[in-house]
Design a protein around this motif. Structure first.
Motif, PDB file in Angstrom:
ATOM      1  N   CYS A   8     -39.222 -62.098 -19.217  1.00  0.00           N
ATOM      2  CA  CYS A   8     -38.292 -63.174 -18.856  1.00  0.00           C
ATOM      3  C   CYS A   8     -37.660 -63.786 -20.106  1.00  0.00           C
ATOM      4  O   CYS A   8     -38.369 -64.359 -20.935  1.00  0.00           O
ATOM      5  CB  CYS A   8     -39.019 -64.262 -18.079  1.00  0.00           C
ATOM      6  SG  CYS A   8     -37.965 -65.694 -17.787  1.00  0.00           S
ATOM      7  N   PHE A  10     -36.271 -66.530 -21.008  1.00  0.00           N
ATOM      8  CA  PHE A  10     -35.928 -67.953 -20.900  1.00  0.00           C
ATOM      9  C   PHE A  10     -36.753 -68.792 -21.869  1.00  0.00           C
ATOM     10  O   PHE A  10     -36.261 -69.251 -22.874  1.00  0.00           O
ATOM     11  CB  PHE A  10     -36.082 -68.462 -19.461  1.00  0.00           C
ATOM     12  CG  PHE A  10     -35.443 -69.812 -19.267  1.00  0.00           C
ATOM     13  CD1 PHE A  10     -34.158 -69.927 -18.774  1.00  0.00           C
ATOM     14  CD2 PHE A  10     -36.108 -70.973 -19.627  1.00  0.00           C
ATOM     15  CE1 PHE A  10     -33.532 -71.173 -18.655  1.00  0.00           C
ATOM     16  CE2 PHE A  10     -35.507 -72.222 -19.509  1.00  0.00           C
ATOM     17  CZ  PHE A  10     -34.219 -72.318 -19.020  1.00  0.00           C
ATOM     18  N   GLY A  37     -36.868 -69.163 -14.930  1.00  0.00           N
ATOM     19  CA  GLY A  37     -36.605 -67.740 -15.135  1.00  0.00           C
ATOM     20  C   GLY A  37     -35.753 -67.175 -14.006  1.00  0.00           C
ATOM     21  O   GLY A  37     -34.834 -66.373 -14.233  1.00  0.00           O
ATOM     22  N   HIS A 153     -42.527 -75.170 -19.431  1.00  0.00           N
ATOM     23  CA  HIS A 153     -43.021 -73.786 -19.462  1.00  0.00           C
ATOM     24  C   HIS A 153     -43.828 -73.577 -18.179  1.00  0.00           C
ATOM     25  O   HIS A 153     -45.069 -73.499 -18.216  1.00  0.00           O
ATOM     26  CB  HIS A 153     -43.943 -73.553 -20.669  1.00  0.00           C
ATOM     27  CG  HIS A 153     -43.331 -73.877 -21.998  1.00  0.00           C
ATOM     28  ND1 HIS A 153     -43.356 -75.127 -22.554  1.00  0.00           N
ATOM     29  CD2 HIS A 153     -42.690 -73.082 -22.902  1.00  0.00           C
ATOM     30  CE1 HIS A 153     -42.747 -75.100 -23.735  1.00  0.00           C
ATOM     31  NE2 HIS A 153     -42.335 -73.871 -23.974  1.00  0.00           N
ATOM     32  N   PRO A 154     -43.158 -73.502 -17.040  1.00  0.00           N
ATOM     33  CA  PRO A 154     -43.867 -73.643 -15.760  1.00  0.00           C
ATOM     34  C   PRO A 154     -45.018 -72.659 -15.514  1.00  0.00           C
ATOM     35  O   PRO A 154     -45.937 -72.981 -14.773  1.00  0.00           O
ATOM     36  CB  PRO A 154     -42.755 -73.449 -14.727  1.00  0.00           C
ATOM     37  CG  PRO A 154     -41.518 -73.878 -15.438  1.00  0.00           C
ATOM     38  CD  PRO A 154     -41.703 -73.442 -16.861  1.00  0.00           C
TER      39      PRO A 154
HETATM   40  S1  SF4 Z   1     -42.591 -69.643 -17.696  1.00  0.00           S
HETATM   41 FE1  SF4 Z   1     -40.809 -69.257 -16.392  1.00  0.00          FE
HETATM   42  S2  SF4 Z   1     -39.043 -69.491 -17.785  1.00  0.00           S
HETATM   43 FE2  SF4 Z   1     -40.865 -69.256 -19.055  1.00  0.00          FE
HETATM   44  S3  SF4 Z   1     -40.908 -67.057 -19.499  1.00  0.00           S
HETATM   45 FE3  SF4 Z   1     -42.252 -67.423 -17.709  1.00  0.00          FE
HETATM   46  S4  SF4 Z   1     -40.927 -67.054 -15.926  1.00  0.00           S
HETATM   47 FE4  SF4 Z   1     -39.589 -67.314 -17.718  1.00  0.00          FE
END
Ligand code: SF4
Length: 430
Positions: A8, A10, A37, A153-154
């Motif tokens: 991902c 992001f 993401g 940072h979910p």
């Molecule tokens: S926490 Fe969310 S935004 Fe961050 S890398 Fe994982 S999926 Fe992507």
């Protein structure tokens, strides 16, 4: 078609377990990504075509003209600033450093307004670090200091930290203690066993008090430090010393409050002290997915991780003098190239006003407030979705990002390389 194990592009978690469903060259579904993401994969408004500003208005043009114009701006500038580089891959950063060297510019990354103080603190003190895998598999105490992964940072807590299960942490959250230190009760704090509410700007005092207690000098402290009862601090210190493997995860609440890199120095020193009793590590909660990667590339190319002045024939690094905001605040930069970043949104007002007075080149897949003050706008493919490349996770682990779908746009690397070629040609012509 389902693409497995997609990374991902992001945040600094760089999750590497996404499943992306592609139909007729388009992404139609994403599994396992968080909402941040997901929004990146499912797409949103793009810059449609290259643009240059004519008579005050951005008008569509060809890539060739955009490259030429960008090269002319950089070549004519006495103090060009090349900024951003953290939402793109390492290959782009490498070309960017070559370009900065060619034009005698200053190159800086978004770390300058996020974890730059962490890097300086690490240079001062050294780092008792680890990978996120070690935290997941071993940590029985997690301390989030000025960090709120539930919002920023979910998937961090579930994949790597407080709520994850690992080889030696099979009970997951049930087998761990979590401490949160912050200036407000965040969503992350609601999941904590112990929440320490501190006054803004008092991190250094609180860390210093904890160090005294850990070192057995707590009796010299007053009954409260920075508004926190000594008994609360003693409880935190006891929890830390009782851990088998503790991890302190530091966020912008620590790096951008009063004290900055000295706060980080303090946190690293606390962790070093704790290693006299048990195993403790510290990691920075890096934001952009490849902010750590730019630091790596810049350090191996120039010897410094950010804010590098390449105008002197040898790299020169002095944050406070050579960081992007410093140059803009002094009205020193006379041209700026922004790659994969949006300084107009998050720089101080005076520096954005300075940007508005100089020619700005933007290289990015997406429009953002920087687009409004840019003079040349060059759209690119989205790294990690439409282009492959290398990125570094927040713990310094390098990972290879896939290309999932084709794009009509050139990659960031190709764009920077094209501008570099033209700058060199302009140099030959002069
Ligand atoms: S926490 Fe969310 S935004 Fe961050 S890398 Fe994982 S999926 Fe992507």
């Amino acid at each position: 078609m389902i693409e497995e194990d997609v990374l991902c592009p992001f945040c600094g978690c760089l999750c590497d377990d996404l499943k992306v469903e592609v139909e007729e060259g388009r992404i139609v579904g994403v599994k396992r990504a968080c909402r941040l993401g997901m929004s990146k994969f499912m797409g949103h408004e793009r810059i449609v075509a290259p643009m240059v500003r004519r008579d005050g208005v951005l008008v569509e043009t060809s890539y060739e003209e955009a490259y030429e114009r960008a090269a002319e701006i950089l070549k004519a500038a006495k103090r060009p600033l090349l900024y951003g580089w953290c939402s793109t891959v390492c290959e782009t950063a490498k070309k960017g450093i070559l370009l900065a060297e060619e034009v005698g510019g200053v190159i800086d990354s978004t770390a300058t307004v996020c974890h730059g103080p962490s890097i300086i603190g690490i240079e001062e003190k050294g780092l008792a670090g680890s990978t996120l895998g070690q935290v997941k598999n071993r940590a029985d105490l997690i301390v989030f200091w000025g960090a709120n992964p539930a919002e920023a940072h979910p998937r961090h807590t579930l994949r790597y930290s407080s709520n994850s299960t690992g080889m030696f942490t099979p009970e997951g959250r049930g087998g761990r203690k979590v401490i949160v230190v912050d200036v407000r009760k965040t969503r992350t704090a609601k999941n904590a066993d112990k929440f320490v509410l501190i006054r803004p700007g008092t991190d250094y005092e609180v860390i210093a008090a904890l160090r005294m207690i850990v070192k057995g000098k707590g009796d010299l402290l007053p009954d409260a430090v920075a508004g926190i009862a000594k008994s609360d601090l003693e409880e935190v210190a006891d929890m830390m010393k009782a851990a088998k493997f503790g991890a302190v995860l530091i966020g912008l609440g620590l790096t951008h409050s009063r004290g900055r890199y000295k706060n980080v120095d303090g946190a690293l020193s606390l962790v070093a002290d704790l290693n006299g009793f048990t195993k403790f590590v510290v990691l920075a909660m890096r934001g952009h997915y490849n902010v750590a990667g730019f630091g790596q590339v810049c350090a191996w190319e120039t010897g410094y991780p950010m804010a590098v002045d390449l105008s002197r024939g040898a790299p020169y690094f002095n944050p406070g003098e050579t960081a992007a905001c410093d140059l803009l605040a002094r009205r020193e930069a006379d041209a700026m190239m922004v790659v994969a970043a949006d300084p107009a949104s998050n720089f101080p007002r005076k520096t954005v006003e300075a940007m508005a007075e100089i020619p700005v080149i933007q290289v990015d897949p997406y429009p953002n407030p920087t687009t409004f003050i840019a003079d040349v706008v060059i759209p690119t493919a989205v790294c990690g979705i439409e282009a492959e490349g290398t990125a570094y996770r927040m713990d310094g682990l390098s990972l290879r990002m896939k290309k999932v779908v084709d794009s009509v746009y050139p990659t960031d690397e190709e764009v920077v390389e094209n501008i570099l070629d033209r700058v060199r040609r302009l140099g030959d012509d002069n």
